[in-house]
Design an enzyme around this catalytic site. Structure first.
Site, PDB file in Angstrom:
ATOM      1  N   ASN A  56     -17.111  20.135  27.134  1.00  0.00           N
ATOM      2  CA  ASN A  56     -15.898  19.672  27.790  1.00  0.00           C
ATOM      3  C   ASN A  56     -14.677  20.086  26.968  1.00  0.00           C
ATOM      4  O   ASN A  56     -14.729  20.145  25.741  1.00  0.00           O
ATOM      5  CB  ASN A  56     -15.925  18.165  28.058  1.00  0.00           C
ATOM      6  CG  ASN A  56     -16.144  17.308  26.841  1.00  0.00           C
ATOM      7  OD1 ASN A  56     -16.946  17.625  25.973  1.00  0.00           O
ATOM      8  ND2 ASN A  56     -15.441  16.188  26.773  1.00  0.00           N
ATOM      9  N   GLU A  58     -10.664  19.097  26.920  1.00  0.00           N
ATOM     10  CA  GLU A  58      -9.647  18.192  27.453  1.00  0.00           C
ATOM     11  C   GLU A  58      -8.243  18.755  27.261  1.00  0.00           C
ATOM     12  O   GLU A  58      -8.027  19.680  26.478  1.00  0.00           O
ATOM     13  CB  GLU A  58      -9.753  16.832  26.777  1.00  0.00           C
ATOM     14  CG  GLU A  58     -11.043  16.123  27.084  1.00  0.00           C
ATOM     15  CD  GLU A  58     -11.176  14.770  26.416  1.00  0.00           C
ATOM     16  OE1 GLU A  58     -12.111  14.058  26.775  1.00  0.00           O
ATOM     17  OE2 GLU A  58     -10.350  14.418  25.540  1.00  0.00           O
ATOM     18  N   CYS A  67     -15.017  19.845  32.586  1.00  0.00           N
ATOM     19  CA  CYS A  67     -16.276  19.262  32.120  1.00  0.00           C
ATOM     20  C   CYS A  67     -17.217  20.341  31.579  1.00  0.00           C
ATOM     21  O   CYS A  67     -17.110  21.519  31.946  1.00  0.00           O
ATOM     22  CB  CYS A  67     -16.972  18.529  33.259  1.00  0.00           C
ATOM     23  SG  CYS A  67     -16.047  17.130  33.914  1.00  0.00           S
ATOM     24  N   GLU A  69     -20.367  20.822  32.248  1.00  0.00           N
ATOM     25  CA  GLU A  69     -21.221  21.398  33.284  1.00  0.00           C
ATOM     26  C   GLU A  69     -20.506  22.528  34.024  1.00  0.00           C
ATOM     27  O   GLU A  69     -21.064  23.604  34.247  1.00  0.00           O
ATOM     28  CB  GLU A  69     -21.643  20.324  34.298  1.00  0.00           C
ATOM     29  CG  GLU A  69     -22.412  19.175  33.678  1.00  0.00           C
ATOM     30  CD  GLU A  69     -21.555  17.997  33.218  1.00  0.00           C
ATOM     31  OE1 GLU A  69     -22.026  16.860  33.283  1.00  0.00           O
ATOM     32  OE2 GLU A  69     -20.385  18.219  32.797  1.00  0.00           O
ATOM     33  N   CYS A 105     -20.162  14.246  36.844  1.00  0.00           N
ATOM     34  CA  CYS A 105     -19.172  13.655  37.747  1.00  0.00           C
ATOM     35  C   CYS A 105     -19.328  14.290  39.134  1.00  0.00           C
ATOM     36  O   CYS A 105     -20.027  15.295  39.306  1.00  0.00           O
ATOM     37  CB  CYS A 105     -17.761  13.863  37.205  1.00  0.00           C
ATOM     38  SG  CYS A 105     -17.134  15.560  37.335  1.00  0.00           S
ATOM     39  N   CYS A 108     -18.402  18.063  39.334  1.00  0.00           N
ATOM     40  CA  CYS A 108     -19.445  18.939  38.785  1.00  0.00           C
ATOM     41  C   CYS A 108     -20.646  19.023  39.726  1.00  0.00           C
ATOM     42  O   CYS A 108     -21.219  20.098  39.911  1.00  0.00           O
ATOM     43  CB  CYS A 108     -19.878  18.442  37.405  1.00  0.00           C
ATOM     44  SG  CYS A 108     -18.636  18.737  36.133  1.00  0.00           S
TER      45      CYS A 108
END
Length: 149
Positions: A56, A58, A67, A69, A105, A108
């Protein structure tokens, strides 16, 4: 689930789940998460046997964050790979030093659905190379948006 899984696209080749999870653990070490303190690593197994990792990343504005993934998927797709078998995901609450189980999430999961068979693609959430759970994508996203035909 645990142990070794047969790789269906290569006759006789065996993929070691521990190596896939280990790749996700290594990717987690590169996470950039100064805001949430939640480091995530992912390792995506393509049908051709290649593994694409992601962490990830940010951003202070949050919306530009990505993210782990999706990072792994976008790396693979940017290299022309669009067929996948499974993804391993590991997470850690860096602030508390606690390893946590994390499922993807919704965004994703929707990206996964764009490229993966929801009844065959495995999503593996791991606490360690020995302790993990595997789900079919359909279990995690039963009613996602799919293109026709």
């Amino acid at each position: 689930m645990n142990g070794i899984f047969a790789h269906p696209s290569r006759k006789g080749m065996v993929i070691d789940m521990e190596r896939l999870i280990h790749s996700a653990l290594m990717a987690r070490e590169r996470a950039y998460c100064p805001y949430s303190g939640f480091a995530v690593g992912a390792a995506l197994l393509a049908k051709n046997g290649s593994v694409y990792t992601g962490c990830n990343v940010e951003n202070a504005a949050f919306s530009p964050s990505c993210c782990a993934e999706r990072t792994a998927f976008f790396k693979a797709v940017s290299e022309g790979v669009k067929e996948f078998e499974r993804i391993a995901i590991v997470a850690q609450n860096v602030k508390e030093g606690k390893i946590e189980k994390a499922t993807p999430c919704g965004v994703c999961l929707q990206v996964m659905l764009e490229f993966c068979d929801p009844d065959a693609f495995e999503v593996v959430t791991a606490l360690s190379v020995k302790e993990y759970e595997a789900y079919r994508l359909r279990e995690l996203l039963p009613h996602g948006f799919q293109r026709e035909g």
